[in-house]
Design an enzyme around this catalytic site. Structure first.
Site, short mmCIF file in Angstrom:
data_model
loop_
_atom_site.label_atom_id
_atom_site.label_comp_id
_atom_site.label_asym_id
_atom_site.label_seq_id
_atom_site.Cartn_x
_atom_site.Cartn_y
_atom_site.Cartn_z
N SER A 177 67.15 29.62 52.61
CA SER A 177 66.44 30.65 52.31
C SER A 177 65.00 30.97 52.74
CB SER A 177 66.33 30.72 50.70
OG SER A 177 65.88 31.93 50.09
N ASP A 274 75.13 38.20 52.28
CA ASP A 274 74.07 37.26 51.43
C ASP A 274 73.53 37.89 50.25
OD1 ASP A 274 71.15 36.78 50.76
OD2 ASP A 274 71.87 35.10 52.16
N HIS A 342 74.17 32.96 48.40
CA HIS A 342 73.08 32.58 49.26
C HIS A 342 72.68 31.17 49.20
CE1 HIS A 342 69.11 33.55 50.29
NE2 HIS A 342 68.46 32.96 49.41
#
Length: 403
Positions: A177, A274, A342
């Site tokens: 991330s 995502d 994610h």
């Protein structure tokens, strides 16, 4: 009778101990290490606390190899949001968990992490709110807040070099991330610290954040990043080849613009759908004030044909942004699957296992290993949703937390 009862109790206690030990083997808890000399570099978290990392030592054939994993956790792009963040675990090591579970790419189990299990594995804690890239501070009569992500990165590296990183034979800089974005930002700089003959590569997991218009045709994410770069003094730390090539240098915070200037071999791990980008870039709350997308965000089966087509358009734009890398990068790798998720490298369920997501029957761990060790070309792109039956589709039960 009394002896029999004692025997039974002893057996039960022994079984409980075995179960406890078995559970501990499966769950690797690694303690925090504070960077004690970070203050000399002015390297502080948002609240002024010292930066930190977690390290689990390598062994055997992997004792001279290093994997560094940037922690993720969003960003802050205003004084107010950063002041609030400084009072949480995202802005202060004082408020963080002092032990971290190492799983997935950080696991020390060969059956769960076949290529990197015996490497030195390090998790860099995230407490600056700008993907380890800022270098500034704000101070007035009532508040002091540090934007020292770049200094935190440097302090951690300098702390690790005498602990063996300085003589690494192989190294992989990774992250998830906002940490995946940090891998793009720091990849080439990482190579400068390591021996010239070391094999150094980088991986960005869920870090390929798109410069994409939202459904109301506003550049929500571009505005967010522009404010972040300005507030935290990030521009000075962006790739100068990239910033000199654009009229708007702040855009180099987006990987799609910085990627072609990265010379170190890079692997891009991302889902084409995502969930963070779906909820915060494509359909942020500001673009959907009446909540027409709320049900779709929580349950893909509730998405109508028009919403699905919008999601397919986002996938097409991601693949378009990656087209040059796919075509021209001989040393690069990718795994772009069609799951709604994610971050996939730190979760054992998605990294490597019997029911882990696959493209062409290859898991993420296998794809990354094939690329790192040059076993074969590893550029995997999935077919469009909903064709992939191996996806876990990890749509959160509550809306993904907004920026």
């Amino acid at each position: 009778m009394e002896m029999s009862l004692n025997v039974i109790v002893a057996v039960v206690v022994a079984l409980l101990l075995l179960l406890t030990c078995h559970g501990q083997e499966q769950r690797l808890l690694v303690p925090m290490t504070l960077v004690r000399n970070a203050s000399a570099l002015h390297a502080f978290c948002l609240d002024g606390s010292l930066p930190a990392y977690h390290i689990h030592r390598g062994f055997g054939a992997g004792k001279n190899n290093w994997l560094l994993q940037f922690e993720g956790g969003g960003w802050c792009n205003s004084l107010q949001s950063c002041l609030e963040r400084a009072k949480t675990r995202r802005g202060s090591t004082s408020l963080m968990s002092k032990y971290e579970v190492f799983s997935g790419i950080l696991s020390n189990n060969a059956s769960l992490n076949p290529d990197f299990y015996n490497w030195n594995r390090v998790k860099l804690r995230y407490c600056d709110g700008a993907s380890f890239a800022g270098d500034s501070k704000f101070q007035n009569e009532t508040s002091l807040i540090y934007f020292r992500g770049q200094k935190i990165w440097e302090a951690i590296i300098l702390d690790l070099l005498p602990k063996g990183l300085g003589s690494a034979r192989k190294a992989l800089l990774s992250g998830c991330s906002a940490g995946g974005l940090a891998s793009f930002l720091h990849c080439d700089n990482f190579t400068n610290y390591l021996p010239k003959n070391a094999s150094v590569k980088c991986l960005g997991d869920a870090g390929f954040f798109l410069d994409e218009k939202d459904i109301s045709l506003n550049h929500t994410m571009r505005t967010f990043y522009t404010n972040l770069v300005s507030l935290q003094g990030v521009e000075q730390n962006l790739d100068t080849n990239c910033t000199s090539s654009l009229n708007t240098p702040q855009l180099c915070f987006f990987p799609q613009y910085a990627l072609k200037f990265i010379t170190t071999p890079f692997f891009i791990l991302n889902t084409a759908y995502d969930t963070f980008q779906f909820h915060n870039i494509l359909v942020p709350n500001s673009a959907d004030p009446d909540g027409h997308w709320n049900r779709c965000k929580q349950d893909l089966a509730a998405c109508d044909a028009s919403q699905i087509e919008t999601l397919q358009g986002f996938r097409r734009d991601m693949l378009l942004a990656l087209r040059g890398f796919l075509k021209d990068s001989e040393s690069g790798g990718m795994f772009i699957n069609s799951c709604f998720a994610h971050c996939q490298s730190e979760s054992q369920d998605t990294w490597f296992g019997v029911d882990a997501p696959r493209i062409h029957n290859k898991t993420i761990a296998e794809a990354v290993g094939d690329w790192y060790f040059s076993r074969r070309v590893s550029k995997e792109i999935d077919c469009a949703y909903p064709c992939d039956s191996t996806c876990h589709n990890l749509i959160p039960s509550t809306q993904v937390k907004s920026l």
